[in-house]
Enzyme design. Structure first.
Site, PDB file in Angstrom:
ATOM      1  CE  LYS A 134      -3.922   2.062   2.521  1.00 34.25           C
ATOM      2  NZ  LYS A 134      -4.864   1.918   3.658  1.00 34.25           N
TER       3      LYS A 134
ATOM      4  CB  SER B 187      -8.196   3.966   2.734  1.00 34.87           C
ATOM      5  OG  SER B 187      -7.372   3.260   3.637  1.00 34.87           O
TER       6      SER B 187
ATOM      7  CB  SER C   1      -8.805   1.442   5.768  1.00 37.21           C
ATOM      8  OG  SER C   1      -9.435   2.672   5.556  1.00 37.21           O
TER       9      SER C   1
END
Lengths: 496, 95
Positions: free
Chosen positions: A78, A159, A183
């Protein structure tokens, strides 16, 4: 072997170990899949050369008998985790040209254990969002499609939407993610993948771009429960550079797979039966209860009376912490700079240009609730309610409940533009089942449990006692076995 | 509680974020929607409840007060938008 991207992380690990495949072949297959999946926009930065070089090293290490636990396994990172020498953006314009000179502890742990890193995965800007639509680098498109509606661009959740989409699309064997209010678990639920947010303090936050420091926690997204157990073991551990990371041994989580559930007590919280919750989600939840009962667990109804206050509490505490954490983006030390007539004007113009709409709004809310005259009414009160939310869980666990079962999300994934365009609160409600877990610092895991009538995946959430991730892996393994097998989408994006 | 356009401008300035006139109205509406959403917390009885300090009952670790890092000026300045020698450059602050 034919398509190496069809392997699970555990299968790939075992095939490498027995020298049926090489790390280079495995990495080439994933690099090819990554490059062919650009229409999904999962990656902000691809690092194929780095990945192939790492794979070559891994093959040499395997040959010398020095393989680490993740040796040669291609993962995605990420883009909130700082990668030494690789652009790290947090999906924000303000960090669009930032190249860290250091590696985050957690991604460093993965590299230590031999992982191959394919690139940096897209996300909502500064991890603020539930659909990956707030990224300055454009939204991620889920590999999943609604039945009979191929034109709708389905969101992968957020997210960690690049992470969930890339794993579901088989671009990587697993991905790192982060979870401040849901998330990891919400995007996992939206894409038929497994995601675990471990106990606060289990993973170091050092080198991960901060959103809300008392809530942020790193974790993996994978296609199987076993794969999540393998990845978390490498990610977790004490770090002297993060004083909130816990100095406790990291168990071999994979060993908890297949453990007997006989006599384990699973709480089902009545307050999660929200008014208006769809029949489909209620049926999924009942199904999960039945699966765990069949596996030998005992089901008890429990009460978590302050549940309904968790999301409002979150929307005070998280923006407050964000407004403080994001004060560092001032155009002086890193990131973009806009010129101004004086230093204050430079700050204001830099931040107006560098931050997207959602981030600006949250900084402003956070600034307001921390400002003189409002601090007690909003922030201190929210911190008190957070104590009550945590006490709800403490009480239930003290009464002998081992874990809690809830739906992961109130609905399956939606399409781009369908939520939150007129009222930001509509989007925030995605986290209604996940956010309590961050408030209380507990571990939470989302496991795929079936498909909605529209063909999109649904997940169940398991919530555990502090540092009892092992129970979550055992329970999730049982649900995974009982649930209909997830058939990940065919690669329609090739040539799209 | 709710905000008005003057308060929105004040918050924006405290946040060091420039807002254009045309944005103020939209932000005003959005911020009020969120403040309405969190209003429910005022009905919770929090008498005698301590604000949470940490989710874990953990003593913060301490280390010896010694220099453990440093001498990495180039690393620190590597991403500076404007630098001169070993300094970050900012617009003139002191007249």
């Amino acid at each position: 072997m034919s398509d190496l991207t069809l392997l699970s992380l555990a299968e790939a690990r075992d095939a490498l170990k027995s020298k049926k495949i090489s790390a280079l072949e495995l990495t080439r297959a994933h690099v090819e899949a990554m490059e062919a999946a650009r229409p999904l926009n999962c990656f902000i930065t691809e690092t194929p050369e780095l990945a192939l070089a790492q794979a070559t090293q891994s093959d040499a290490k395997i040959a010398r008998g020095e393989a680490g636990p993740l040796e040669g396994l291609p993962l995605g990172i990420k883009d909130l985790y700082c990668s030494k020498g690789v652009r790290t953006t947090a999906a924000s314009r303000i960090l669009g040209n930032f190249t860290p000179t250091y590696e985050s502890t957690v991604s460093g742990n993965l590299l230590r254990d031999g992982a191959v890193t394919l690139g940096k995965l897209n996300l909502d800007e500064f991890a603020m969002g539930s659909s990956n639509e707030t990224s300055a680098f454009g939204p991620v498109i889920s590999p999943w499609r609604r039945k009979g509606d191929p034109a709708a661009k389905i969101v992968p959740g957020g997210s960690s939407g690049g992470s969930s989409a890339a794993v579901a699309a088989r671009l990587c064997l697993g991905a790192t993610a982060t979870d401040t209010g849901g998330s990891i678990r919400q995007p996992a639920a939206f894409t038929g993948t497994v995601g675990i947010k471990p106990t606060y303090g289990r993973c170091s936050r050092w080198g991960i771009v901060a959103f809300a420091s008392s809530l942020d926690q790193a974790g993996p997204i994978t296609r199987t429960v076993r794969d999540a157990a393998i990845m978390l073991r490498s990610m977790a551990g004490h770090d002297p550079r993060d004083t909130t990371s816990v100095d406790a041994p990291v168990p071999d989580y994979e060993k908890s797979m297949g453990a007997s559930l006989k006599g384990r007590r699973i709480g089902v919280p009545k307050e999660y039966r929200l008014d208006g919750l769809s029949a489909e989600i209620l049926a999924l939840w009942d199904q999960g209860v039945a699966w765990l009962k069949d596996a030998g667990a005992e089901i008890v109804e429990i009460s978590l009376p302050h549940t309904k206050y968790a999301l409002p509490t979150y929307y005070i505490i998280a923006p407050a912490e964000a407004s403080s954490n994001l004060a560092r983006y001032d155009g002086v030390r890193y990131g973009i700079r806009e010129t101004g007539r004086d230093i204050a004007d430079m700050y204001e113009k830099t931040r107006a240009k560098g931050f997207g709409q959602e981030v600006r709004r949250r900084i402003m809310i956070g600034t307001y609730v921390l400002s003189a005259g409002y601090y007690d009414a909003y922030y201190v009160r929210a911190q008190k309610v957070r104590s009550l939310i945590k006490q709800d869980f403490d009480t239930v666990f003290a009464a002998g409940v081992d874990a809690v079962l809830t739906p992961a999300t109130p609905s399956p994934a939606f399409a781009q533009g369908e939520q939150g365009s007129t009222d930001p609160v509509e989007m925030y409600l995605n986290d209604v089942f996940t956010v309590t877990v961050n408030m209380a610092g507990l571990p939470g895991l989302s496991v795929p449990s079936g498909l909605a009538a529209n063909g999109l995946p649904l997940g169940l959430q398991l919530i555990g006692r502090p540092f009892d991730e092992e129970t979550l892996f055992s329970l999730a393994g049982a649900i995974e076995q009982a649930a209909p097998k997830i058939d990940y989408p065919q690669a329609w994006w090739r040539g799209a | 509680m709710s905000v008005d356009p003057a308060v929105v401008r004040r918050i924006a300035h405290l946040s060091r974020i420039a807002v254009e006139d045309k944005e103020v109205e939209r932000l005003n509406g959005e911020i009020n929607a969120i403040l309405t959403f969190v209003e429910t917390l005022s009905s919770v009885d929090v008498a005698g409840v301590e604000p949470i300090a940490s989710v874990l009952p953990m003593q913060m670790k301490k280390r010896a007060d010694v220099v453990t890092d440093g001498g990495i000026v180039d690393d620190i300045l590597a991403n500076a938008p404007v630098r001169e020698d070993n300094y970050f450059v900012v617009p003139k602050v002191v007249e």
